[in-house]
Design a protein around this motif. Structure first.
Motif, PDB file in Angstrom:
ATOM      1  N   CYS C 124      74.068  62.486  20.052  1.00 23.97           N
ATOM      2  CA  CYS C 124      74.316  61.073  19.741  1.00 23.97           C
ATOM      3  C   CYS C 124      75.277  60.947  18.563  1.00 23.97           C
ATOM      4  O   CYS C 124      76.128  60.050  18.545  1.00 23.97           O
ATOM      5  N   LEU C 127      78.665  61.559  19.944  1.00 20.72           N
ATOM      6  CA  LEU C 127      79.153  60.425  20.737  1.00 20.72           C
ATOM      7  C   LEU C 127      79.687  59.317  19.856  1.00 20.72           C
ATOM      8  O   LEU C 127      80.705  58.700  20.139  1.00 20.72           O
ATOM      9  N   LEU C 155      70.635  55.034  21.813  1.00 23.63           N
ATOM     10  CA  LEU C 155      70.986  56.022  22.846  1.00 23.63           C
ATOM     11  C   LEU C 155      70.020  57.205  22.828  1.00 23.63           C
ATOM     12  O   LEU C 155      69.647  57.723  23.886  1.00 23.63           O
ATOM     13  N   ALA C 177      86.856  51.921  22.082  1.00 22.81           N
ATOM     14  CA  ALA C 177      87.253  52.507  23.358  1.00 22.81           C
ATOM     15  C   ALA C 177      86.254  53.576  23.781  1.00 22.81           C
ATOM     16  O   ALA C 177      85.851  53.665  24.949  1.00 22.81           O
ATOM     17  N   LEU C 178      85.838  54.361  22.809  1.00 23.79           N
ATOM     18  CA  LEU C 178      84.864  55.412  23.067  1.00 23.79           C
ATOM     19  C   LEU C 178      83.558  54.828  23.574  1.00 23.79           C
ATOM     20  O   LEU C 178      82.973  55.319  24.551  1.00 23.79           O
ATOM     21  N   ALA C 181      83.843  53.746  27.095  1.00 24.89           N
ATOM     22  CA  ALA C 181      83.779  54.879  28.020  1.00 24.89           C
ATOM     23  C   ALA C 181      82.336  55.332  28.208  1.00 24.89           C
ATOM     24  O   ALA C 181      81.884  55.586  29.336  1.00 24.89           O
ATOM     25  N   VAL C 182      81.616  55.435  27.105  1.00 26.19           N
ATOM     26  CA  VAL C 182      80.212  55.870  27.197  1.00 26.19           C
ATOM     27  C   VAL C 182      79.406  54.902  28.055  1.00 26.19           C
ATOM     28  O   VAL C 182      78.615  55.313  28.914  1.00 26.19           O
ATOM     29  N   ARG C 184      80.473  52.931  30.401  1.00 26.01           N
ATOM     30  CA  ARG C 184      80.841  53.062  31.805  1.00 26.01           C
ATOM     31  C   ARG C 184      80.147  54.267  32.433  1.00 26.01           C
ATOM     32  O   ARG C 184      79.628  54.197  33.536  1.00 26.01           O
ATOM     33  N   GLN C 185      80.123  55.351  31.661  1.00 29.02           N
ATOM     34  CA  GLN C 185      79.448  56.545  32.187  1.00 29.02           C
ATOM     35  C   GLN C 185      77.953  56.313  32.357  1.00 29.02           C
ATOM     36  O   GLN C 185      77.353  56.738  33.335  1.00 29.02           O
ATOM     37  N   LEU C 186      77.369  55.637  31.408  1.00 27.26           N
ATOM     38  CA  LEU C 186      75.938  55.351  31.506  1.00 27.26           C
ATOM     39  C   LEU C 186      75.668  54.491  32.727  1.00 27.26           C
ATOM     40  O   LEU C 186      74.695  54.703  33.460  1.00 27.26           O
ATOM     41  N   ALA C 189      75.685  56.552  35.616  1.00 31.15           N
ATOM     42  CA  ALA C 189      74.480  57.370  35.716  1.00 31.15           C
ATOM     43  C   ALA C 189      73.257  56.541  36.097  1.00 31.15           C
ATOM     44  O   ALA C 189      72.139  57.045  36.078  1.00 31.15           O
ATOM     45  N   LYS C 191      72.118  53.575  34.679  1.00 40.18           N
ATOM     46  CA  LYS C 191      71.434  52.729  33.696  1.00 40.18           C
ATOM     47  C   LYS C 191      71.803  51.253  33.929  1.00 40.18           C
ATOM     48  O   LYS C 191      72.914  50.946  34.386  1.00 40.18           O
TER      49      LYS C 191
END
Ligand SMILES: Nc1ncnc2c1ncn2[C@@H]1O[C@H](COP(=O)(O)OP(=O)(O)OP(=O)(O)O)[C@@H](O)[C@H]1O
Ligand SMILES: Nc1ncnc2c1ncn2[C@@H]1O[C@H](COP(=O)(O)OP(=O)(O)OP(=O)(O)O)[C@@H](O)[C@H]1O
Ligand SMILES: [Mg+2]
Ligand SMILES: [Mg+2]
Lengths: 325, 266, 224, 224
Positions: C124, C127, C155, C177-178, C181-182, C184-186, C189, C191
């Motif tokens: 975390c 991230l 998180l 931005a980071l 991205a996180v 979007r990935q979550l 996955a 969530k």
């Protein structure tokens, strides 16, 4: 030890207010000289602290409540003058906002808790600190000082209560205000304060002071040089003068003899013979020539208003009350 | 640039909380926080036709003084009737909030007076109880129908020193502040207390320290905010409005006249 | 997963939610939008069980969430684990003595083994780029750093639903931005994501669907 | 107007500003930009006389601002009147009992007559669309509403320099546009504006010049 409304006679309240007014004036003057501007909001923080401490209160037999005040701690942290203003403000908040402590007896409450308590506690603290050296010594001094301060205030309260049956009663000898004489008031006030509230105050003071010292936030009090003899002398004179002031007000000089005192202590059940009847609650219905009708009228208004109030409260119970936080 | 998620974060959490009792200390800390978070200063609600606060304060003081001085039952009944009539004009919820301290005081006084009443002084006790109830009702009415912003203003009109008013305002601010930060902390804590806390005591002391540090930070920030906005030690509180002051003064005069008449001074 | 039916809520008589009815399925990503004071934060407080509807029903995974049901400690803990809340004001969220402890709080509560806790904390912090601040007390950070800690410590709990109240506020461009991205990935996955924001662009990038709140505290659906 | 020469500042040993040297002339509009934790808020605290440089000199209108010079009450009052500060965290900035009092605080401290105070309060409430909230206590507002109050109560002081720490955060689109317009007008009227923000677009619209802070707490000029 908040004195509620109507436990003290208005004359007592006036005398106590007059006694505490010069203390306020002097405190405000000194604070403006001694405390730098950016520290002034700390007075408000002190008042808030004292207010919160006083929220944790328990009723005591003898007509008042027992709780910590934090006055000595504030005096140690900010000087007794600042403590006086802070505790006074906390008491004002309580009187006006929460109905804790009377509006009329505000002066008396301030005298006990905002003047006697911090000044006495601070004086004891300063005296003991010189004798007991080191950090432990200072904490002990703070604990003992706050215990003494709280009990000094409780003692003043007890005296004020205990004098009431002597100085104000009606023609039949019935007390108009607090009915308990000194012999009842003093033990009723002092025992719980010495054993419980004082100990809580001492423990809280020592714990908080230790914590603040550790975090080095307890700046040395700014009022050290000025306290001392003058304040003590003022305290002594005022304490001595207060009962005199009460007595000198004239109603009670004649009755201030052993016989009356004995009679008061003995609780001769003089009121018994009136019997129990509703009308006795307003025995002088028709005083000063008011026709009886007026009395009934007022009662009718009271009854109707009470009915409306009860009805409104019932509707409140039905509608849910869970919406707000 | 997208780094892959850590594997555990990409999976669903298979978590089942076990039964757990809070440590004694933790429980007490929570209830303390709850108490603090409830320490919100109530703010009276002004009616649309509410007179200016300083006049109301004077009226209340007069009523309280006269109630304390009165020896005639008739005057007490009258004051009681006035308070009751004003009370029943309030909306139900406000009525309940106003009555609560009055009832509390009544119960307390009754308990205190019980021994004296048993010893045969029931008449004077009843009268004292009535006095306590009536003056409490007046004061409670005042505080629940007056916006606190205006009370400081009215104190200024009554020539209370600025330092007192400033301390009062700051005290109100800090009480709210402390209550709110305790409430927020409590919320954060409940949301994130999702299981068994193995290090209860460190957590408890951490939370206590947290409350303290936050109060400390917030009070520092308050001073900074005040400095930035031109505060320089002398305080200029707001003055309330001067609405309907004449009417209230007339009411005060009326009360005093009634008092003089009923007490047989004329 | 989240189902509100005619939920009303008011603060001391001032309404903040009026007759809110909506359904959010598991794995959805929904933006909450609307002017200041329209009730987004209040909505998230209701969804997190911090405020209880004065009228209407809120169900999470089929179970009604009320004051009473949350009094059952085991149920409350499971519920709070499943839904993570990033506060609008990060100051209000942090209470531990260091950033590291703050992030480790939730996994420690869940009774995970120490190695797993250490792993989660490290992940975390990476991230949210907090490595350099690990030992700092959270109250002595800059505004954006506090926000990052607030996100990281939610998180680390790995909740099924992420309720984020304006999480991009105060973040610098790179971190924002980071975070995007996180998130979007979550979402990828599986969530569920609830995102209150005023930034139309960020909402459109992350969410398919928006709930728009009106100034009158009512809500209606909108597609992005 | 504002002149820093080699100013350093650190919180308990952790540096937050390193050797900051810059000049900002009266009537300029300057953006402060940089990653989280680079020192923007600290810079504004120094400029507002809330933090004092451990090394270097800060001059405002030619007068050096130090702890000692601010101990002179009259000077401090005049200085603080000339520069208004919108805090990054609006919660920290509000301390009065109602929105109206909050906005009236600064003009009241300046000793303006009551009619003038009332006028300024009304104008500032209209500018920030706060009329409906006048009697509400500031702590019982939503995040964006608090921010608006924070801005309004600085405007009511009519300072020559406006120091704004991420003022657009949490504002809805409409209010943000409104604030942008107000700031442009203020700039046109000759006020100096210091704007800390992460929003490159907003900065470019309002400012000609930017001061960019590096992660190492140094600063350099940049044109927008
Ligand atoms: N603690 C509180 N006490 C009383 N009223 C509140 C409180 N918090 C919020 N409100 C009011 O409730 C309404 C909804 O507030 P909420 O915080 O949900 O708005 P929001 O949509 O999150 O706004 P923002 O975009 O500004 O964050 C607003 O009118 C606000 O003034
Ligand atoms: N109260 C404090 N105590 C200790 N260190 C602090 C404190 N406030 C900030 N710092 C540190 O000082 C540095 C500069 O902080 P500052 O708040 O000026 O950053 P910033 O540029 O405003 O960042 P952001 O964009 O996140 O608001 C950071 O490294 C931060 O961690
Ligand atoms: Mg919000
Ligand atoms: Mg900042």
């Amino acid at each position: 030890m908040h004195i509620p409304e109507n436990y003290l006679s208005p004359a007592t309240c006036a005398v106590m207010t007059a006694a505490v007014a010069p203390v306020w004036a002097v405190s405000v003057k000194k604070i403006q000289k001694q405390i730098p501007m950016e520290k002034l909001p700390m007075l408000g923080a002190g008042a808030a602290l004292s207010f919160l401490l006083m929220m944790f209160n328990v009723p005591l037999p003898g007509g008042t409540t027992g709780h910590a005040v934090g006055g000595t701690l504030l005096a140690i942290l900010m000087g007794p003058n600042a403590a006086c203003v802070s505790v006074s403000v906390a008491l004002l908040l309580q009187a006006l906002l929460f109905g804790d402590g009377g509006v009329l007896s505000f002066g008396a409450n301030c005298f006990n808790m905002a003047f006697v308590l911090p000044f006495a506690g601070y004086a004891v603290f300063c005296g003991l600190k010189k004798l007991l050296r080191g950090t432990a010594g200072e904490l002990t001094a703070a604990a003992i000082g706050s215990w003494v301060g709280l009990n000094a205030a409780a003692f003043c309260t007890a005296i004020e209560f205990g004098l009431q049956p002597l100085i104000s009663h009606d023609a039949a000898g019935l007390a108009l205000y607090c009915p308990y004489p000194l012999a009842v008031a003093i033990p009723a006030m002092m025992i719980p304060h010495m054993l419980a509230a004082g100990v809580v105050e001492a423990a809280l003071t020592a714990a908080l002071y230790a914590f603040l010292r550790k975090t080095s936030l307890a700046a040395p009090s700014t009022a050290r040089a000025t306290g001392g003899v003058g304040v003590l002398a003022l305290l002594g004179v005022l304490i001595a003068a207060t009962p005199l002031g009460l007595l000198a007000e004239g109603t009670a000089w004649g009755e201030w003899d052993a016989e009356t005192v004995g009679q008061m202590l003995g609780y001769t059940p003089a009121g018994m013979e009136h019997g129990f009847s509703f009308s006795a609650l307003m025995p002088d219905y028709t005083v000063a020539g008011i026709p009886e009708i007026a009395g009934y009228l007022v009662s009718a208004v009271c009854g109707a208003a009470l009915l409306v109030i009860v009805f409104k409260l019932l509707t409140l119970r039905k509608s849910n009350r869970s919406g707000s936080l | 640039m997208e780094a892959p998620l850590p594997s555990w974060l990409a999976q669903d959490e298979a978590y089942r909380p076990r039964g757990d009792r809070d440590a004694y200390l933790g429980k007490n800390l929570l209830s303390l926080l709850q108490l603090l978070s409830r320490a919100q200063v109530q703010r009276g609600r002004e009616g649309r036709f509410s007179p200016s606060a300083d006049a109301k304060l004077l009226l209340t003081l007069t009523a309280v003084v006269l109630t304390a001085l009165a020896r005639s039952g008739m005057f007490l009944w009258l004051m009681g009737a006035l308070a009751l009539v004003r009370l029943c004009l309030l909306p139900a919820r406000q009525l309940w909030h106003t009555l609560r301290p009055v009832l509390g005081a009544a119960v307390f006084t009754a308990a205190v007076l019980l021994p004296a009443a048993i010893f045969g002084r029931w008449l004077s006790c009843a009268r004292m109880l009535a006095r306590v109830l009536i003056s409490m009702a007046w004061v409670s009415l005042f505080s629940h129908t007056t916006n606190w912003n205006f009370i400081t203003g009215s104190l200024r009109r009554l020539h209370v020193p600025d330092l007192f008013i400033f301390t009062l305002d700051m005290a109100l601010h800090y009480i709210v502040l402390l209550g709110r930060s305790a409430a927020q902390l409590l919320e954060a804590l409940t949301l994130r207390s999702i299981g068994k806390n193995t290090e209860k005591y460190t957590a408890v002391s951490g939370v206590l320290g947290g409350v303290y540090v936050r109060a400390q930070t917030l009070s520092r920030e308050t001073v900074e905010a005040m400095l930035c906005r031109g505060w320089s030690g002398d305080y200029m509180p707001a003055c309330g409005s001067g609405r309907y002051r004449g009417a209230v003064y007339a009411a005060i005069a009326g009360l005093v006249a009634l008092f003089i008449y009923l007490e047989g001074f004329v | 997963m989240i189902a509100l039916d005619g939920v009303c809520f008011s603060y001391d008589g001032a309404p903040a939610l009026e007759n809110a009815t909506c359904r959010i399925a598991a794995g959805e990503s929904v933006a909450l939008m609307g002017p200041n004071g329209c009730g987004k934060s209040t909505f998230l407080r209701v969804v997190n069980g911090l405020a209880h509807p004065s009228r209407g029903v809120y169900r999470f995974d089929g179970a009604e969430i009320t004051k009473k049901s949350l009094a059952d400690r085991a149920f409350a803990k499971a519920f709070h684990q499943k839904i993570g809340f990033v506060f609008q004001n990060p100051d209000a969220q942090l209470f531990c003595s260091s950033v590291e402890n703050e992030i480790a709080f939730a996994p420690r509560q869940m009774g995970l083994p120490e190695t797993e806790i250490a792993r989660r904390v490290a992940d975390c912090m990476a991230l949210m780029q907090l490595e350099a601040l690990a030992a700092r007390p959270p109250y002595a950070l800059s505004g954006g750093e506090k926000r990052r800690v607030g996100i990281a410590c939610v998180l680390s709990q790995n909740p099924a639903v992420l309720a984020l109240d304006e999480p991009f506020n105060g973040l610098d461009e790179e971190t924002a931005a980071l975070l995007g991205a996180v998130l979007r990935q979550l979402h990828g996955a599986g969530k569920t994501i609830l995102l209150a924001t005023h930034d139309r662009q960020a909402a459109a990038q992350l969410c398919r669907r928006a709930i728009r709140f009106g100034a009158d505290h009512t809500l209606r659906e909108e597609s992005l």
